[in-house]
Design a protein around this motif. Structure first.
Motif, PDB file in Angstrom:
ATOM      1  N   TRP A 199       2.674  10.422  14.428  1.00 22.04           N
ATOM      2  CA  TRP A 199       2.286  11.837  14.527  1.00 22.04           C
ATOM      3  C   TRP A 199       2.140  12.450  13.139  1.00 22.04           C
ATOM      4  O   TRP A 199       1.209  13.223  12.894  1.00 22.04           O
ATOM      5  N   GLU A 200       3.044  12.110  12.212  1.00 24.82           N
ATOM      6  CA  GLU A 200       2.926  12.613  10.842  1.00 24.82           C
ATOM      7  C   GLU A 200       1.657  12.099  10.175  1.00 24.82           C
ATOM      8  O   GLU A 200       0.963  12.844   9.465  1.00 24.82           O
ATOM      9  N   GLN A 201       1.332  10.821  10.390  1.00 23.13           N
ATOM     10  CA  GLN A 201       0.113  10.261   9.817  1.00 23.13           C
ATOM     11  C   GLN A 201      -1.121  10.916  10.416  1.00 23.13           C
ATOM     12  O   GLN A 201      -2.121  11.138   9.714  1.00 23.13           O
ATOM     13  N   PHE A 202      -1.060  11.223  11.717  1.00 22.50           N
ATOM     14  CA  PHE A 202      -2.201  11.888  12.348  1.00 22.50           C
ATOM     15  C   PHE A 202      -2.445  13.258  11.732  1.00 22.50           C
ATOM     16  O   PHE A 202      -3.590  13.624  11.435  1.00 22.50           O
ATOM     17  N   LEU A 203      -1.382  14.036  11.532  1.00 18.67           N
ATOM     18  CA  LEU A 203      -1.528  15.352  10.911  1.00 18.67           C
ATOM     19  C   LEU A 203      -2.031  15.229   9.477  1.00 18.67           C
ATOM     20  O   LEU A 203      -2.849  16.027   9.017  1.00 18.67           O
ATOM     21  N   GLN A 204      -1.534  14.200   8.781  1.00 16.11           N
ATOM     22  CA  GLN A 204      -1.990  13.982   7.408  1.00 16.11           C
ATOM     23  C   GLN A 204      -3.474  13.643   7.380  1.00 16.11           C
ATOM     24  O   GLN A 204      -4.229  14.178   6.558  1.00 16.11           O
ATOM     25  N   ARG A 205      -3.898  12.789   8.283  1.00 14.83           N
ATOM     26  CA  ARG A 205      -5.316  12.428   8.333  1.00 14.83           C
ATOM     27  C   ARG A 205      -6.174  13.614   8.734  1.00 14.83           C
ATOM     28  O   ARG A 205      -7.287  13.778   8.232  1.00 14.83           O
ATOM     29  N   LEU A 206      -5.653  14.416   9.655  1.00 12.00           N
ATOM     30  CA  LEU A 206      -6.411  15.573  10.111  1.00 12.00           C
ATOM     31  C   LEU A 206      -6.733  16.512   8.959  1.00 12.00           C
ATOM     32  O   LEU A 206      -7.821  17.102   8.915  1.00 12.00           O
ATOM     33  N   TYR A 207      -5.818  16.634   8.034  1.00 13.43           N
ATOM     34  CA  TYR A 207      -6.052  17.530   6.904  1.00 13.43           C
ATOM     35  C   TYR A 207      -6.780  16.835   5.748  1.00 13.43           C
ATOM     36  O   TYR A 207      -7.680  17.423   5.134  1.00 13.43           O
ATOM     37  N   LEU A 208      -6.412  15.585   5.457  1.00 10.05           N
ATOM     38  CA  LEU A 208      -6.963  14.922   4.281  1.00 10.05           C
ATOM     39  C   LEU A 208      -8.342  14.324   4.514  1.00 10.05           C
ATOM     40  O   LEU A 208      -9.154  14.282   3.581  1.00 10.05           O
ATOM     41  N   ALA A 209      -8.604  13.843   5.735  1.00 11.62           N
ATOM     42  CA  ALA A 209      -9.847  13.101   5.977  1.00 11.62           C
ATOM     43  C   ALA A 209     -11.103  13.875   5.593  1.00 11.62           C
ATOM     44  O   ALA A 209     -11.973  13.326   4.903  1.00 11.62           O
ATOM     45  N   PRO A 210     -11.269  15.145   6.005  1.00  6.35           N
ATOM     46  CA  PRO A 210     -12.498  15.847   5.602  1.00  6.35           C
ATOM     47  C   PRO A 210     -12.648  15.999   4.095  1.00  6.35           C
ATOM     48  O   PRO A 210     -13.755  15.865   3.561  1.00  6.35           O
ATOM     49  N   TRP A 211     -11.530  16.252   3.391  1.00  6.54           N
ATOM     50  CA  TRP A 211     -11.621  16.422   1.935  1.00  6.54           C
ATOM     51  C   TRP A 211     -11.953  15.114   1.248  1.00  6.54           C
ATOM     52  O   TRP A 211     -12.760  15.085   0.300  1.00  6.54           O
ATOM     53  N   SER A 228      -2.639   7.353   1.142  1.00  7.68           N
ATOM     54  CA  SER A 228      -1.554   7.255   2.125  1.00  7.68           C
ATOM     55  C   SER A 228      -0.414   6.388   1.613  1.00  7.68           C
ATOM     56  O   SER A 228       0.769   6.710   1.801  1.00  7.68           O
ATOM     57  N   GLN A 229      -0.747   5.286   0.951  1.00  9.69           N
ATOM     58  CA  GLN A 229       0.298   4.397   0.465  1.00  9.69           C
ATOM     59  C   GLN A 229       1.009   4.956  -0.760  1.00  9.69           C
ATOM     60  O   GLN A 229       2.178   4.663  -0.989  1.00  9.69           O
ATOM     61  N   LEU A 230       0.299   5.765  -1.553  1.00  4.46           N
ATOM     62  CA  LEU A 230       0.949   6.375  -2.701  1.00  4.46           C
ATOM     63  C   LEU A 230       1.897   7.497  -2.288  1.00  4.46           C
ATOM     64  O   LEU A 230       2.870   7.792  -2.994  1.00  4.46           O
ATOM     65  N   THR A 231       1.610   8.115  -1.146  1.00  3.05           N
ATOM     66  CA  THR A 231       2.436   9.246  -0.698  1.00  3.05           C
ATOM     67  C   THR A 231       3.385   8.884   0.435  1.00  3.05           C
ATOM     68  O   THR A 231       4.187   9.722   0.842  1.00  3.05           O
ATOM     69  N   GLY A 232       3.315   7.657   0.948  1.00  2.00           N
ATOM     70  CA  GLY A 232       4.165   7.263   2.073  1.00  2.00           C
ATOM     71  C   GLY A 232       4.489   5.788   2.034  1.00  2.00           C
ATOM     72  O   GLY A 232       4.230   5.084   1.047  1.00  2.00           O
ATOM     73  N   ASP A 233       5.077   5.308   3.114  1.00  2.00           N
ATOM     74  CA  ASP A 233       5.469   3.909   3.222  1.00  2.00           C
ATOM     75  C   ASP A 233       4.581   3.196   4.237  1.00  2.00           C
ATOM     76  O   ASP A 233       3.758   3.808   4.917  1.00  2.00           O
ATOM     77  N   LEU A 234       4.799   1.884   4.348  1.00  2.00           N
ATOM     78  CA  LEU A 234       4.102   1.101   5.352  1.00  2.00           C
ATOM     79  C   LEU A 234       4.578   1.503   6.751  1.00  2.00           C
ATOM     80  O   LEU A 234       5.675   2.049   6.913  1.00  2.00           O
ATOM     81  N   PRO A 235       3.772   1.265   7.778  1.00  2.00           N
ATOM     82  CA  PRO A 235       4.229   1.546   9.150  1.00  2.00           C
ATOM     83  C   PRO A 235       5.494   0.763   9.480  1.00  2.00           C
ATOM     84  O   PRO A 235       5.762  -0.283   8.879  1.00  2.00           O
ATOM     85  N   PRO A 236       6.300   1.263  10.432  1.00  2.00           N
ATOM     86  CA  PRO A 236       7.584   0.610  10.755  1.00  2.00           C
ATOM     87  C   PRO A 236       7.391  -0.642  11.616  1.00  2.00           C
ATOM     88  O   PRO A 236       7.995  -0.783  12.676  1.00  2.00           O
ATOM     89  N   PHE A 237       6.553  -1.562  11.155  1.00  2.00           N
ATOM     90  CA  PHE A 237       6.313  -2.829  11.833  1.00  2.00           C
ATOM     91  C   PHE A 237       6.811  -3.955  10.925  1.00  2.00           C
ATOM     92  O   PHE A 237       7.134  -3.722   9.749  1.00  2.00           O
ATOM     93  N   PRO A 238       6.899  -5.192  11.436  1.00  2.00           N
ATOM     94  CA  PRO A 238       7.142  -6.326  10.533  1.00  2.00           C
ATOM     95  C   PRO A 238       6.105  -6.362   9.414  1.00  2.00           C
ATOM     96  O   PRO A 238       4.941  -6.024   9.626  1.00  2.00           O
TER      97      PRO A 238
END
Length: 253
Positions: free
Chosen positions: A68-80, A207-217
């Protein structure tokens, strides 16, 4: 219930007006956009596969809050990011074009620039309208409501109408704007696929500079991060190949 009917009618008219303006600014098929049916089909298949895979990974490994956090981030960052990528790619294609082609490209820069300014202005205006509406409502509503509920109701509608109009404009304009590289496709047919490829890789980097990898293996997380950009780039390369092979596109011509 008359007030609910008035609100629904007003909401519909606001959405209808915003959609009309958005479609006029960013049509689904702008000038210079080449519609290739096999490419469109591949894009749809890729999008659905990405949605199913993402949903499956979240169902197996969890991480809905991160998603959900990534979705909100994409919603704002993607157009820019898409806008910045479109401008950079357009500048590169303009620099590589032959002189006679540059003269033709310059005729489209002004109209495309006005559309881009309108879209960016709408995004910038949204938080200002939201904050202004809340402040004005808190300052005006309480003293007015003591004398007339009807007047207070009309003030609320008047205060929130510009905000919701802008929200609808951004929603209706974002899809065709990002898909068609903000109507810059008239400059060069390859601009939309190139812009999409650059934008997805830039978004992954940010995304990787501002966050971590998804919580998967870790191997699955790396595939999840790079799978989308790689597949988007592959479809974009195929689209450019078909533009050159079947539609006579030339890089500098």
């Amino acid at each position: 219930m008359w007030w609910l009917t008035v609100a629904l009618v007003l909401f519909y008219e606001v959405a209808r007006s915003a959609r009309s303006v958005a479609r006029r600014f960013f049509p689904w098929r702008p000038q210079g956009r080449v519609e290739d049916v096999p490419v469109l089909r591949a894009q749809r298949v890729r999008a659905w596969v990405a949605l199913v895979v993402s949903g499956g990974l979240l169902a197996v490994y969890g991480g809905m809050s991160d998603a959900w956090e990534q979705f909100l981030q994409r919603l704002y960052l993607a157009p820019w990011l898409a806008l910045a990528s479109a401008v950079l790619v357009a500048g590169a294609l303009y620099g590589a074009a032959r002189p006679h082609r540059r003269r033709l490209m310059r005729t489209h820069f002004k109209s495309a620039g006005l559309r881009i300014l309108g879209y960016a202005g709408a995004w910038i205006l949204l938080p200002a309208l939201l904050i202004g509406s809340l402040l004005a409502m808190s300052a005006m509503l309480e003293p007015v409501a003591r004398t007339s509920l009807l007047l207070a109701y009309l003030i609320v509608l008047a205060l929130w109408t510009p905000f919701w109009w802008t929200v609808h404009f951004v929603c209706f304009a974002s899809g065709p704007a990002v898909r068609n590289a903000f109507s810059l496709s008239a400059l060069h047919p390859a601009l939309p696929p190139l812009t999409t490829s650059v934008a997805v890789w830039v978004f992954v980097l940010v995304s990787q500079l501002t966050g971590d990898l998804p919580p998967f293996p870790e191997p699955i997380a790396l595939c999840a991060v790079t799978g989308g950009p790689v597949s988007v780039t592959a479809v974009a390369c195929w689209e450019i190949y078909r533009l050159r092979r079947h539609h006579g596109m030339q890089w500098r011509g």
